[in-house]
Motif scaffolding. Structure first.
Motif, PDB file in Angstrom:
ATOM      1  N   GLY A 303       0.807  -1.207   0.000  1.00 19.17           N
ATOM      2  CA  GLY A 303       0.000   0.000   0.000  1.00 19.17           C
ATOM      3  C   GLY A 303       0.845   1.264   0.000  1.00 19.17           C
ATOM      4  N   THR A 304       2.181   1.095   0.124  1.00 16.77           N
ATOM      5  CA  THR A 304       3.097   2.222   0.157  1.00 16.77           C
ATOM      6  C   THR A 304       3.397   2.723  -1.254  1.00 16.77           C
ATOM      7  OG1 THR A 304       4.149   1.337   2.147  1.00 16.77           O
ATOM      8  CG2 THR A 304       5.401   2.949   0.893  1.00 16.77           C
ATOM      9  N   ASN A 305       3.565   4.032  -1.408  1.00 19.55           N
ATOM     10  CA  ASN A 305       4.103   4.617  -2.629  1.00 19.55           C
ATOM     11  C   ASN A 305       5.443   5.249  -2.306  1.00 19.55           C
ATOM     12  OD1 ASN A 305       2.179   4.102  -4.737  1.00 19.55           O
ATOM     13  ND2 ASN A 305       0.796   5.552  -3.731  1.00 19.55           N
ATOM     14  N   VAL A 306       6.452   4.964  -3.109  1.00 20.92           N
ATOM     15  CA  VAL A 306       7.805   5.439  -2.875  1.00 20.92           C
ATOM     16  C   VAL A 306       8.230   6.342  -4.025  1.00 20.92           C
ATOM     17  CG1 VAL A 306      10.189   4.762  -2.443  1.00 20.92           C
ATOM     18  CG2 VAL A 306       8.316   3.261  -1.713  1.00 20.92           C
ATOM     19  N   SER A 307       8.721   7.547  -3.725  1.00 21.08           N
ATOM     20  CA  SER A 307       9.226   8.480  -4.734  1.00 21.08           C
ATOM     21  C   SER A 307      10.721   8.679  -4.513  1.00 21.08           C
ATOM     22  CB  SER A 307       8.500   9.830  -4.625  1.00 21.08           C
ATOM     23  OG  SER A 307       9.061  10.766  -5.526  1.00 21.08           O
ATOM     24  N   LEU A 308      11.509   8.449  -5.568  1.00 19.57           N
ATOM     25  CA  LEU A 308      12.964   8.464  -5.459  1.00 19.57           C
ATOM     26  C   LEU A 308      13.559   9.428  -6.477  1.00 19.57           C
ATOM     27  CD1 LEU A 308      13.468   4.593  -5.299  1.00 19.57           C
ATOM     28  CD2 LEU A 308      13.327   6.170  -3.361  1.00 19.57           C
ATOM     29  N   GLY A 309      14.540  10.209  -6.046  1.00 21.41           N
ATOM     30  CA  GLY A 309      15.162  11.164  -6.963  1.00 21.41           C
ATOM     31  C   GLY A 309      16.572  11.502  -6.541  1.00 21.41           C
ATOM     32  N   ALA A 310      17.026  12.703  -6.911  1.00 22.18           N
ATOM     33  CA  ALA A 310      18.396  13.119  -6.620  1.00 22.18           C
ATOM     34  C   ALA A 310      18.639  13.241  -5.119  1.00 22.18           C
ATOM     35  CB  ALA A 310      18.690  14.444  -7.307  1.00 22.18           C
ATOM     36  N   THR A 311      17.644  13.711  -4.390  1.00 23.42           N
ATOM     37  CA  THR A 311      17.800  13.876  -2.938  1.00 23.42           C
ATOM     38  C   THR A 311      18.133  12.555  -2.276  1.00 23.42           C
ATOM     39  OG1 THR A 311      16.215  15.697  -2.954  1.00 23.42           O
ATOM     40  CG2 THR A 311      16.655  14.667  -0.829  1.00 23.42           C
ATOM     41  N   GLU A 312      17.589  11.473  -2.798  1.00 24.21           N
ATOM     42  CA  GLU A 312      17.839  10.135  -2.259  1.00 24.21           C
ATOM     43  C   GLU A 312      19.013   9.440  -2.946  1.00 24.21           C
ATOM     44  OE1 GLU A 312      14.058  11.773  -1.672  1.00 24.21           O
ATOM     45  OE2 GLU A 312      14.654  10.951  -3.615  1.00 24.21           O
ATOM     46  N   ASP A 313      19.733  10.150  -3.832  1.00 23.72           N
ATOM     47  CA  ASP A 313      20.838   9.578  -4.604  1.00 23.72           C
ATOM     48  C   ASP A 313      20.402   8.369  -5.418  1.00 23.72           C
ATOM     49  OD1 ASP A 313      22.826  11.415  -3.967  1.00 23.72           O
ATOM     50  OD2 ASP A 313      23.400  10.345  -2.141  1.00 23.72           O
ATOM     51  N   CYS A 314      19.164   8.387  -5.889  1.00 27.49           N
ATOM     52  CA  CYS A 314      18.643   7.279  -6.688  1.00 27.49           C
ATOM     53  C   CYS A 314      18.552   7.620  -8.171  1.00 27.49           C
ATOM     54  CB  CYS A 314      17.272   6.850  -6.173  1.00 27.49           C
ATOM     55  SG  CYS A 314      17.415   5.833  -4.701  1.00 27.49           S
ATOM     56  N   VAL A 315      18.896   8.835  -8.545  1.00 26.40           N
ATOM     57  CA  VAL A 315      19.028   9.223  -9.943  1.00 26.40           C
ATOM     58  C   VAL A 315      20.285  10.075 -10.051  1.00 26.40           C
ATOM     59  CG1 VAL A 315      16.526   9.201 -10.329  1.00 26.40           C
ATOM     60  CG2 VAL A 315      17.667  11.364  -9.773  1.00 26.40           C
ATOM     61  N   GLY A 316      20.796  10.221 -11.270  1.00 23.95           N
ATOM     62  CA  GLY A 316      21.978  11.045 -11.450  1.00 23.95           C
ATOM     63  C   GLY A 316      22.671  10.727 -12.761  1.00 23.95           C
ATOM     64  N   ILE A 317      23.978  10.941 -12.805  1.00 25.47           N
ATOM     65  CA  ILE A 317      24.787  10.617 -13.981  1.00 25.47           C
ATOM     66  C   ILE A 317      26.020   9.858 -13.511  1.00 25.47           C
ATOM     67  CG2 ILE A 317      23.974  12.572 -15.353  1.00 25.47           C
ATOM     68  CD1 ILE A 317      26.583  14.030 -14.663  1.00 25.47           C
ATOM     69  N   PRO A 318      26.657   9.083 -14.397  1.00 23.01           N
ATOM     70  CA  PRO A 318      27.857   8.338 -14.010  1.00 23.01           C
ATOM     71  C   PRO A 318      29.042   9.266 -13.750  1.00 23.01           C
ATOM     72  CG  PRO A 318      26.895   7.462 -16.049  1.00 23.01           C
ATOM     73  CD  PRO A 318      26.250   8.782 -15.787  1.00 23.01           C
ATOM     74  N   GLU A 319      30.036   8.756 -13.018  1.00 21.09           N
ATOM     75  CA  GLU A 319      31.254   9.518 -12.770  1.00 21.09           C
ATOM     76  C   GLU A 319      32.065   9.704 -14.046  1.00 21.09           C
ATOM     77  OE1 GLU A 319      33.685   7.834  -9.768  1.00 21.09           O
ATOM     78  OE2 GLU A 319      32.277   8.219  -8.146  1.00 21.09           O
ATOM     79  N   GLU A 320      32.110   8.695 -14.893  1.00 20.51           N
ATOM     80  CA  GLU A 320      32.926   8.748 -16.102  1.00 20.51           C
ATOM     81  C   GLU A 320      32.449   9.890 -17.003  1.00 20.51           C
ATOM     82  OE1 GLU A 320      35.077   8.555 -19.430  1.00 20.51           O
ATOM     83  OE2 GLU A 320      35.598   7.640 -17.508  1.00 20.51           O
ATOM     84  N   HIS A 321      33.374  10.763 -17.387  1.00 15.99           N
ATOM     85  CA  HIS A 321      32.982  11.927 -18.186  1.00 15.99           C
ATOM     86  C   HIS A 321      34.088  12.354 -19.139  1.00 15.99           C
ATOM     87  CE1 HIS A 321      34.934  13.467 -14.503  1.00 15.99           C
ATOM     88  NE2 HIS A 321      35.373  14.466 -15.272  1.00 15.99           N
TER      89      HIS A 321
END
Length: 358
Positions: A303-321
């Protein structure tokens, strides 16, 4: 396959997520994948008392994207906990209900539906089987049922970052976006990306244009290649995809044309190391591991809904650049910090984009 690891490494702590969703992300999924319609790995008889089965959307388990990442998460759970994990691939949408029913018949304790397209089928199956726990990636709990957990990512956030990178990196002033099937979820990628381009234009005095097109598929890599080829021939030199298996065609087109692509969900640089600038990461493996673990332990209930983003470090970009260089990369990471602090709120749809531009 290697799991994705962000600039800040493994997920830690996560007090902000606890405040939002009662969850703390604690690990990263392992590597590897399997072919065929069904695959399974099991722990010893004494350890395999918890059974998890996942059903893919039509992109398949080897989509180099979120289905594959979800499966890697389950494999990590099998490796660490000895749980019995397996998957079933859906070749077409009509397979969703059939495969979910099969997973129930298999005696699964928890069944994952991977992708928003499965929401209706997951809702119906959960209603018919109230004693079985279900979870779905990229969709809120579709019915509010007590035995469904919805897991969503704020995909507009990494998309904003890669849009900014694309605009800064482009030499032609034209960049592209290839979507799979239009939906609220894919809107996050498209309009977050467009906003990132707009932000770079404003910040750096650029005038980069965005071309966008949908493939109406998440599996037709040939269609993705054809769309990207046309974009490259029209002057785009960077194309971002949010299209599952379709995206492998986009990346191949970039490789063939000597142009550049931006991957999605996982670090897709391995598909074309000289052509994939970066990727908009969405750590599905992490979410699958944590939600599965907490459902099994009773730390969270259905019954839970979970929202994940940058604040939770669950999205982003790789270190390699190495392709984009330090200056663009560091500026993009500075934007990530502004997203985390709330100074920038990337738009998730067309209406939000209009307000963002204003």
């Amino acid at each position: 396959m290697k799991s994705n690891i962000s600039r800040r490494g493994f997920i830690k702590g996560m007090g902000a997520l606890a405040a939002v969703a009662g969850l703390g992300l604690v690990g990263c999924g392992g590597g590897g994948n399997s072919g065929g319609d069904t695959a399974a790995t099991s722990g010893s008889a004494s350890d395999a008392s918890y059974k998890i089965e996942m059903v893919t959307d039509t992109g398949g388990v080897n989509d180099q994207s979120f289905n594959q990442s979800a499966w890697e998460g389950l494999q990590k759970l099998q490796s660490d906990n000895g749980w019995d994990v397996s998957y079933m691939e859906s070749k077409q949408e009509s397979d969703y209900a059939t495969n979910l029913d099969k997973a129930v018949d298999d005696g699964s304790n928890l069944i994952w539906g991977i992708g928003f397209a499965m929401a209706e089928a997951v809702g119906n199956c959960a209603k018919s089987n109230p004693d079985v726990q279900f979870a779905i990636i990229d969709n809120a709990n579709p019915t509010g049922a007590a035995n469904i957990t919805g897991v969503q990512f704020r995909a507009q956030e990494p998309s904003f970052m890669v849009g900014y990178i694309a605009a800064r990196f482009s030499k032609t002033g034209k960049v592209g976006f290839v979507g799979g099937i239009s939906s609220d979820v894919i809107d996050q990628f498209e309009f977050g990306y467009k906003a990132g381009v707009q932000y770079a234009n404003s910040e750096k005095g650029l005038n980069v244009e965005v071309q966008s097109q949908y493939a109406e598929s998440f599996s037709d890599s040939a269609k993705g290649k054809s769309i990207a080829q046309k974009m490259f021939s029209d002057g785009c030199d960077v194309v971002f995809h949010a299209a599952g298996g379709v995206g492998t065609g986009v990346i191949q087109a970039a490789k063939d044309a000597g142009k550049y692509a931006i991957g999605v969900d996982r670090d897709q640089a391995y598909l074309a190391p000289e052509n994939v600038i970066t990727s908009a990461l969405k750590r599905v493996n992490t979410a699958v591991i944590d939600v599965s673990t907490q459902l099994q332990s009773g730390k969270i209930e259905g019954g839970t809904n979970v929202s994940l983003g940058a604040t939770e470090d669950c999205v982003g970009i790789p270190e390699e650049h190495s392709i984009m260089g330090d200056e663009i990369y560091n500026d993009a990471i500075a934007l990530e910090d502004k997203i985390k602090s709330g100074k920038i709120k990337p738009p998730a749809n067309e209406s939000d984009l209009a307000s963002f531009k204003a």
